[in-house]
Structure formats: C-alpha cells, structure tokens
Write an enzyme that holds these catalytic residues in place. Structure first.
Site, mmCIF file in Angstrom:
data_model
loop_
_atom_site.group_PDB
_atom_site.id
_atom_site.type_symbol
_atom_site.label_atom_id
_atom_site.label_comp_id
_atom_site.label_asym_id
_atom_site.label_seq_id
_atom_site.Cartn_x
_atom_site.Cartn_y
_atom_site.Cartn_z
ATOM 1 N N HIS A 196 -4.173 4.902 -6.130
ATOM 2 C CA HIS A 196 -4.289 4.439 -4.743
ATOM 3 C C HIS A 196 -5.742 4.459 -4.302
ATOM 4 C CE1 HIS A 196 -3.534 8.789 -4.675
ATOM 5 N NE2 HIS A 196 -4.301 8.850 -3.606
ATOM 6 N N HIS B 131 -8.106 4.726 -0.911
ATOM 7 C CA HIS B 131 -8.146 5.093 0.509
ATOM 8 C C HIS B 131 -9.137 4.173 1.224
ATOM 9 C CE1 HIS B 131 -6.333 9.241 0.252
ATOM 10 N NE2 HIS B 131 -6.671 9.094 -1.019
HETATM 11 P P1 5GP Z 1 -4.972 11.754 -2.894
HETATM 12 O O1 5GP Z 1 -5.543 13.120 -2.587
HETATM 13 O O2 5GP Z 1 -3.931 11.795 -3.981
HETATM 14 O O3 5GP Z 1 -6.050 10.736 -3.145
HETATM 15 O O4 5GP Z 1 -4.308 11.299 -1.540
HETATM 16 C C1 5GP Z 1 -2.935 11.152 -1.352
HETATM 17 C C2 5GP Z 1 -2.754 10.722 0.089
HETATM 18 O O5 5GP Z 1 -1.410 10.342 0.250
HETATM 19 C C3 5GP Z 1 -3.053 11.831 1.110
HETATM 20 O O6 5GP Z 1 -4.111 11.415 1.949
HETATM 21 C C4 5GP Z 1 -1.736 11.996 1.862
HETATM 22 O O7 5GP Z 1 -1.902 12.171 3.242
HETATM 23 C C5 5GP Z 1 -0.996 10.702 1.544
HETATM 24 N N1 5GP Z 1 0.450 10.841 1.474
HETATM 25 C C6 5GP Z 1 1.138 11.762 0.744
HETATM 26 N N2 5GP Z 1 2.465 11.589 0.904
HETATM 27 C C7 5GP Z 1 2.601 10.525 1.731
HETATM 28 C C8 5GP Z 1 3.752 9.854 2.267
HETATM 29 O O8 5GP Z 1 4.906 10.196 2.016
HETATM 30 N N3 5GP Z 1 3.510 8.804 3.102
HETATM 31 C C9 5GP Z 1 2.251 8.389 3.408
HETATM 32 N N4 5GP Z 1 2.139 7.351 4.222
HETATM 33 N N5 5GP Z 1 1.154 8.999 2.919
HETATM 34 C C10 5GP Z 1 1.335 10.055 2.099
#
Ligand code: 5GP
Ligand code: ZN
Length: 135
Positions: free
Chosen positions: A99, A101
């Site tokens: 993903h 951001h």
């Molecule tokens: P990472 O640290 O893996 O780059 O970020 C994962 C992101 O996914 C986090 O910013 C977190 O807030 C978001 N996230 C985790 N679970 C969910 C979810 O169920 N729905 C949404 N919309 N965002 C999520």
C-alpha cells in the site's frame, strides 16, 4: 489472501471509505490518519511488499497515485503531500499487503522527517558500487 485485512476490504467483507476503484486498484481513507484525508492506494492482487510486486502492477499504479494525490491535496487544502510506503515490520509495515500512503501535509503539523545519518570516508562509494552492480 484470506487473513489479510486489505484483501477483506477489497472483497467487501470489511467496509472502507472508498475514494477510487477500478478493476485492479482501490483507494480508501486510512482509518488512523496522520492528517484528515490521509489515503491508502492498494492493488487488488495480494503482494506483501514492493519487492514482491510484479512490474505489470507497478507500471500502472503510478498514474493512479498521482491522480488521487492531486485530489487529496486539493480537497484538504494541504500545503504539501507525502507519498510513503513501508516494506516489512522493521520498516514499520503493519499491514502486509502493498500500500501507498498519501498524506496531506501542513506547515507545523508535527509529522517528523527521518533523522539523517552520515557515511564514513569511502563508505558511500562502497554502497553505491554494490547497489549499482545489481542493477
Ligand atoms: P503500514 O504501517 O502497514 O504502512 O500502514 C497500515 C495503515 O493501514 C495504517 O496507517 C492503519 O491506520 C491503516 N489501517 C489498518 N487497518 C485498517 C482498516 O481496517 N481500515 C482502514 N481504512 N485502514 C486501516
Ligand atoms: Zn491482501
């Protein structure tokens, strides 16, 4: 992947605040935003990290990132925008489904840049040579 939270969102088993969808990609609001409007862009195909993701996905995600980034920046009135992407737990990856951001940024919003280190004499050239050799 059955136990992947983003695959569940893609299937519609878990709701999301969708802002963009096509056959192969989905963009939705991050549930825990750095700033309001913080958006995630994912391919529908499950790949854990950038390094596992095939070129045919990476070739197509760039224009979508740019398009969604422009919409996020415009709607939030942000002064700037970060595109961030983490690979593996040590890099802060929580959800193991690729993903990107899109984080709208404002002056003095408190979101910190990474600390800058430094190379010893000759070290930078050593890293450059080793990395360049694999490319
Ligand atoms: P990472 O640290 O893996 O780059 O970020 C994962 C992101 O996914 C986090 O910013 C977190 O807030 C978001 N996230 C985790 N679970 C969910 C979810 O169920 N729905 C949404 N919309 N965002 C999520
Ligand atoms: Zn997944």
């Amino acid at each position: 992947m059955t136990d992947c939270i983003f695959c569940k969102i893609i299937k519609g088993d878990i709701p999301c605040s969708k802002v963009y969808e096509d056959e192969d990609f989905l963009a939705f609001l991050d549930i825990g935003p750095v700033n309001k409007g913080h958006t995630l862009i994912i391919p529908k195909e499950h790949h854990e990290t950038l390094l596992d993701t095939p070129d045919y996905i990476m070739e197509r995600i760039g224009p979508i990132i740019r398009k969604v980034a422009a919409a996020v920046k415009s709607v939030t009135g942000a002064d700037g925008l970060n595109v961030m992407q983490s690979n593996n737990a040590s890099a802060g990856q929580i959800v193991p489904h690729l993903h990107f951001h899109l984080i709208p940024r404002f002056q003095k919003d408190g979101f910190k840049h990474w600390p800058q280190g430094q190379y010893k004499e000759g070290e930078m050239e050593e890293y450059r040579t080793k990395i360049a050799k694999l490319l």
